[in-house]
Structure formats: C-alpha cells, structure tokens
Design a protein around this motif. Structure first.
Motif, PDB file in Angstrom:
ATOM      1  N   VAL A 192       0.855  -1.194   0.000  1.00  0.00           N
ATOM      2  CA  VAL A 192       0.000   0.000   0.000  1.00  0.00           C
ATOM      3  C   VAL A 192       0.890   1.244   0.000  1.00  0.00           C
ATOM      4  O   VAL A 192       1.793   1.382   0.816  1.00  0.00           O
ATOM      5  CB  VAL A 192      -0.942   0.010   1.215  1.00  0.00           C
ATOM      6  CG1 VAL A 192      -1.702   1.328   1.301  1.00  0.00           C
ATOM      7  CG2 VAL A 192      -1.911  -1.161   1.139  1.00  0.00           C
ATOM      8  N   ALA A 193       0.626   2.127  -0.950  1.00  0.00           N
ATOM      9  CA  ALA A 193       1.437   3.333  -1.099  1.00  0.00           C
ATOM     10  C   ALA A 193       0.912   4.467  -0.219  1.00  0.00           C
ATOM     11  O   ALA A 193      -0.280   4.522   0.105  1.00  0.00           O
ATOM     12  CB  ALA A 193       1.459   3.781  -2.562  1.00  0.00           C
ATOM     13  N   ILE A 194       1.814   5.363   0.141  1.00  0.00           N
ATOM     14  CA  ILE A 194       1.451   6.567   0.885  1.00  0.00           C
ATOM     15  C   ILE A 194       1.789   7.787   0.042  1.00  0.00           C
ATOM     16  O   ILE A 194       2.944   7.976  -0.357  1.00  0.00           O
ATOM     17  CB  ILE A 194       2.198   6.653   2.233  1.00  0.00           C
ATOM     18  CG1 ILE A 194       1.760   5.528   3.170  1.00  0.00           C
ATOM     19  CG2 ILE A 194       1.962   8.021   2.890  1.00  0.00           C
ATOM     20  CD1 ILE A 194       2.521   5.497   4.490  1.00  0.00           C
ATOM     21  N   MET A 195       0.772   8.586  -0.270  1.00  0.00           N
ATOM     22  CA  MET A 195       0.977   9.902  -0.864  1.00  0.00           C
ATOM     23  C   MET A 195       0.730  10.920   0.237  1.00  0.00           C
ATOM     24  O   MET A 195      -0.420  11.226   0.568  1.00  0.00           O
ATOM     25  CB  MET A 195       0.037  10.163  -2.038  1.00  0.00           C
ATOM     26  CG  MET A 195       0.277  11.526  -2.705  1.00  0.00           C
ATOM     27  SD  MET A 195      -0.995  12.010  -3.912  1.00  0.00           S
ATOM     28  CE  MET A 195      -0.683  10.807  -5.214  1.00  0.00           C
ATOM     29  N   SER A 196       1.797  11.402   0.789  1.00  0.00           N
ATOM     30  CA  SER A 196       1.673  12.281   1.955  1.00  0.00           C
ATOM     31  C   SER A 196       1.362  13.716   1.546  1.00  0.00           C
ATOM     32  O   SER A 196       2.029  14.289   0.684  1.00  0.00           O
ATOM     33  CB  SER A 196       2.980  12.259   2.755  1.00  0.00           C
ATOM     34  OG  SER A 196       2.904  13.149   3.839  1.00  0.00           O
ATOM     35  N   TYR A 197       0.315  14.270   2.172  1.00  0.00           N
ATOM     36  CA  TYR A 197       0.066  15.708   2.057  1.00  0.00           C
ATOM     37  C   TYR A 197       1.157  16.375   2.891  1.00  0.00           C
ATOM     38  O   TYR A 197       0.968  16.722   4.051  1.00  0.00           O
ATOM     39  CB  TYR A 197      -1.290  16.064   2.626  1.00  0.00           C
ATOM     40  CG  TYR A 197      -2.511  15.607   1.874  1.00  0.00           C
ATOM     41  CD1 TYR A 197      -3.486  16.525   1.480  1.00  0.00           C
ATOM     42  CD2 TYR A 197      -2.732  14.260   1.578  1.00  0.00           C
ATOM     43  CE1 TYR A 197      -4.641  16.112   0.810  1.00  0.00           C
ATOM     44  CE2 TYR A 197      -3.870  13.844   0.912  1.00  0.00           C
ATOM     45  CZ  TYR A 197      -4.823  14.772   0.529  1.00  0.00           C
ATOM     46  OH  TYR A 197      -5.967  14.365  -0.126  1.00  0.00           O
ATOM     47  N   THR A 198       2.320  16.542   2.287  1.00  0.00           N
ATOM     48  CA  THR A 198       3.498  16.963   3.031  1.00  0.00           C
ATOM     49  C   THR A 198       3.520  18.456   3.263  1.00  0.00           C
ATOM     50  O   THR A 198       3.775  18.933   4.359  1.00  0.00           O
ATOM     51  CB  THR A 198       4.764  16.525   2.275  1.00  0.00           C
ATOM     52  OG1 THR A 198       4.823  15.099   2.275  1.00  0.00           O
ATOM     53  CG2 THR A 198       6.011  17.059   2.944  1.00  0.00           C
ATOM     54  N   ALA A 199       3.280  19.204   2.177  1.00  0.00           N
ATOM     55  CA  ALA A 199       3.265  20.659   2.277  1.00  0.00           C
ATOM     56  C   ALA A 199       1.822  21.120   2.115  1.00  0.00           C
ATOM     57  O   ALA A 199       1.399  21.558   1.047  1.00  0.00           O
ATOM     58  CB  ALA A 199       4.163  21.274   1.213  1.00  0.00           C
ATOM     59  N   LYS A 200       1.057  20.965   3.186  1.00  0.00           N
ATOM     60  CA  LYS A 200      -0.340  21.389   3.183  1.00  0.00           C
ATOM     61  C   LYS A 200      -0.449  22.674   3.993  1.00  0.00           C
ATOM     62  O   LYS A 200      -0.186  22.689   5.193  1.00  0.00           O
ATOM     63  CB  LYS A 200      -1.241  20.304   3.775  1.00  0.00           C
ATOM     64  CG  LYS A 200      -2.714  20.681   3.788  1.00  0.00           C
ATOM     65  CD  LYS A 200      -3.561  19.553   4.358  1.00  0.00           C
ATOM     66  CE  LYS A 200      -5.035  19.911   4.389  1.00  0.00           C
ATOM     67  NZ  LYS A 200      -5.870  18.832   4.948  1.00  0.00           N
ATOM     68  N   TYR A 201      -0.843  23.723   3.308  1.00  0.00           N
ATOM     69  CA  TYR A 201      -0.859  25.044   3.918  1.00  0.00           C
ATOM     70  C   TYR A 201      -2.215  25.358   4.557  1.00  0.00           C
ATOM     71  O   TYR A 201      -3.257  24.856   4.095  1.00  0.00           O
ATOM     72  CB  TYR A 201      -0.523  26.101   2.870  1.00  0.00           C
ATOM     73  CG  TYR A 201       0.944  26.085   2.483  1.00  0.00           C
ATOM     74  CD1 TYR A 201       1.844  26.962   3.066  1.00  0.00           C
ATOM     75  CD2 TYR A 201       1.425  25.168   1.547  1.00  0.00           C
ATOM     76  CE1 TYR A 201       3.193  26.943   2.730  1.00  0.00           C
ATOM     77  CE2 TYR A 201       2.776  25.142   1.202  1.00  0.00           C
ATOM     78  CZ  TYR A 201       3.654  26.032   1.796  1.00  0.00           C
ATOM     79  OH  TYR A 201       4.993  25.996   1.463  1.00  0.00           O
ATOM     80  N   ALA A 202      -2.183  26.143   5.598  1.00  0.00           N
ATOM     81  CA  ALA A 202      -3.408  26.632   6.241  1.00  0.00           C
ATOM     82  C   ALA A 202      -3.982  27.706   5.328  1.00  0.00           C
ATOM     83  O   ALA A 202      -3.637  28.883   5.414  1.00  0.00           O
ATOM     84  CB  ALA A 202      -3.102  27.192   7.626  1.00  0.00           C
ATOM     85  N   SER A 203      -4.865  27.274   4.433  1.00  0.00           N
ATOM     86  CA  SER A 203      -5.279  28.103   3.314  1.00  0.00           C
ATOM     87  C   SER A 203      -6.755  28.472   3.389  1.00  0.00           C
ATOM     88  O   SER A 203      -7.576  27.701   3.892  1.00  0.00           O
ATOM     89  CB  SER A 203      -5.006  27.340   2.009  1.00  0.00           C
ATOM     90  OG  SER A 203      -5.571  27.993   0.900  1.00  0.00           O
TER      91      SER A 203
END
Length: 330
Positions: A192-203
């Motif tokens: 199972v792959a992980i696509m991380s929301y790594t740079a998720k900004y408080a937008s």
C-alpha cells in the motif's frame, strides 16, 4: 545558453502553426496525470449538488461505482474518496474514522468488488468524523498530536484492509507517516502506497471542500497550529525530507496554483513523485468565472492544469478530471 542574434534567431518561426507549436512543446498534459477527487454519501441512487462547487456532487455508493467505471473508461488512473459523514456519527474521539464499515471503507470495497481497472486513493484525516471539525483529536482547545497519530494509524489500517491502493494522510500531524508505514508493514500491507500531504498550507482556498464533506459548521477555530504558514518555503523542504525518510512514496503540495513555487522546488530538490491538489477554491473560482462568461472555461482549465506539469508535478488531483479527460480525447 547560446543562441544566434536576431534576425538569425526568430522565436516566432516555431510558433507559426499548431503543428509547429506541438513539435516543440515542452510540457504536455495527458489523462495519465489525473486523479479525480469524488465525494460519497449514504443512501441508494442518491446524489446532491455541492452549491459552492458547480458541477460537483455527493454520490451514494452505487452511483459512485458507476462514476469510478466512468473514470476507468476515460483512462483516469485513480480516484480519491472523501466521505460526507452523517453528523450523528461524529464524535470528539472520531471512532467512526476506523470503523471497517464506515462510508469510505464500504465505498472502497464496492469499487474493488466491481473489478475496475483503477487505483483507489483514500483520505487519512479525522475532520469528516470529528465533532470539532479538526484533522486531529481536540482536548481543551488543543489539537493533540500523538493521540491523533494513534487514531490515524487505526484509520489507515482500516482503509488498507478495505482495499485502498494509496493512502493520503492529509492531517499534518508530526510523525504520522512513520507510524502508518510501520503499521502497514507489520499488518500485511507492504504494497500500500502513501501519498503524503506533506506541504499542506493553512489556506483560505479550502472552504468549498469543507462544505462538501460537511465539516464547515463543525470547525471550531482554525487549523494554523498544524497546517503550514503560507509564508514559508524552507519549512516545506524540511517536511518533504522528513516524510520521505519516514516512508512516503509520493509527495503532495496543497493548495496548487498559489504554490507552484513549492511544487517546482520539491521536484527539483528531491526528484520524487510530486503531486499537487487543485483544491476546491481554485476549482470554484475558475468555474464561477466561466459560468458568468468572464473566462473561457475549457481554455483556463487546460492552462491551469498544464501549469502544474510545467512546475514539475507528476500528477494533479483535480475536480476537472473527467472534463479534461474528455477534452484530451477529442
């Protein structure tokens, strides 16, 4: 860079015809670049529009399976599921998030049982199940990191058990990728792959999405203590490096167009599969302007998506996915 002076070098020579422009085009958008975010609700043969996202609907599982079939027929490689959870199931401890029979997991199994040639991505975050509307467990007004990670791991395992191909942790808690990867490895989900929301900004661009999943009214306060400050770039690079070291297979930047500099920096620095999410607010702005005749809808759609590819992205999560897939087939 060496080039002849004018008039020996005339850049307009290669722009003269559509065929010439196609020959030298540096960036090409294809259906392989698309992930289609879709919203699922309870019921049978039920659909309801999301008013702040023209053309987007919440679909009951039976209709969602047909939507997944449509995506597969169009050649879209993946869909990403987001549940509209019954408010009565939302609690402060978010127990519904790891219920094997919650809406998201039932939808995943239904698509998998249909035998469709499409990858299923799921959202790993607590906000659809949280009485407080946050991506983490809240106590005395504080979003708890480690307790939230424990809950997210249980959620990730339930989604993997249901048949998800890609897990998308979108919570921005510290250490969650390492915890999920360890749990997946030790529970028989090594592929199972992980696509991380790594740079998720408080937008401020997320508003319509929160309407779509029913989190707007529940949210107390804001998410600035765990999502990134939009003024920061170097922090995004540190977060990418950390998530890769913790076992992320792919990296996501969110929102999309206002953060193309981050997309380009991530790809050029790390050379890893890099994705962007053209979020609900971006979609709503383009659709709203197009509906009023202020913009050419198809042209700005393709131009905006091509910008992600030009910035180095390997793919884009976009609500335009089926529309642009059809356009690219013409």
């Amino acid at each position: 860079m060496t080039q002849a002076p004018y008039p020996a070098a005339r850049f307009r020579r290669l722009r003269r015809t559509p065929a010439m422009r196609a020959l030298v085009r540096e960036t090409t958008l294809t259906v392989d670049d698309l992930i289609w975010p879709v919203f699922v609700r309870d019921g049978t043969n039920e659909r309801d529009a999301v008013p702040s996202m023209p053309g987007v609907e919440r679909l009951s599982i039976d209709l969602l399976v047909e939507t997944a079939r449509e995506a597969a027929d169009l050649g879209i490689p993946a869909i990403c599921l987001f549940p509209y959870t019954d408010p009565s199931l939302k609690t402060e401890q978010c127990e519904e998030a790891w219920n094997p029979d919650n809406l998201s997991n039932r939808a995943t199994r239904a698509i998998r049982d249909a035998g469709l040639d499409i990858s299923i991505m799921t959202d790993v975050a607590l906000d659809p199940y949280n009485a407080n509307g946050h991506d983490g467990i809240v106590r005395d007004g504080i979003i708890l990191n480690d307790e939230s990670v424990d809950a997210l791991v249980k959620m990730a395992l339930a989604q993997a058990d249901a048949g998800a191909d890609i897990l998308g942790p979108s919570d921005m808690m510290d250490g969650r990728v390492a915890a999920m990867r360890a749990a997946l490895e030790s529970n028989g989900h090594k592929d199972v792959a992980i696509m991380s929301y790594t740079a998720k900004y408080a937008s401020a661009f997320y508003g319509p999405f929160r309407d779509a999943v029913g989190a707007s009214g529940a949210l107390k306060g804001d998410k600035k203590t765990y999502q990134m400050d939009f003024g920061n770039r170097d922090e995004a690079m540190r977060l990418v490096e950390r998530d890769l070291m913790e076992g992320a297979d792919m990296i996501m930047v969110k929102p999309g167009m206002p953060y193309l500099d981050i997309c380009a920096a991530v790809k050029s620095t790390f050379g890893v599969p890099t994705f962007a999410y053209q979020v609900s607010g971006e979609y709503a702005m383009l659709m709203g302007a197009a509906e009023r005749g202020w913009l050419d809808g198809d042209r700005v759609m393709v131009e905006s998506l091509s910008a992600f590819k030009r910035a180095g992205c390997d793919g884009i999560l976009t609500y335009f996915a089926p529309r642009v897939a059809r356009l690219l087939q013409e």
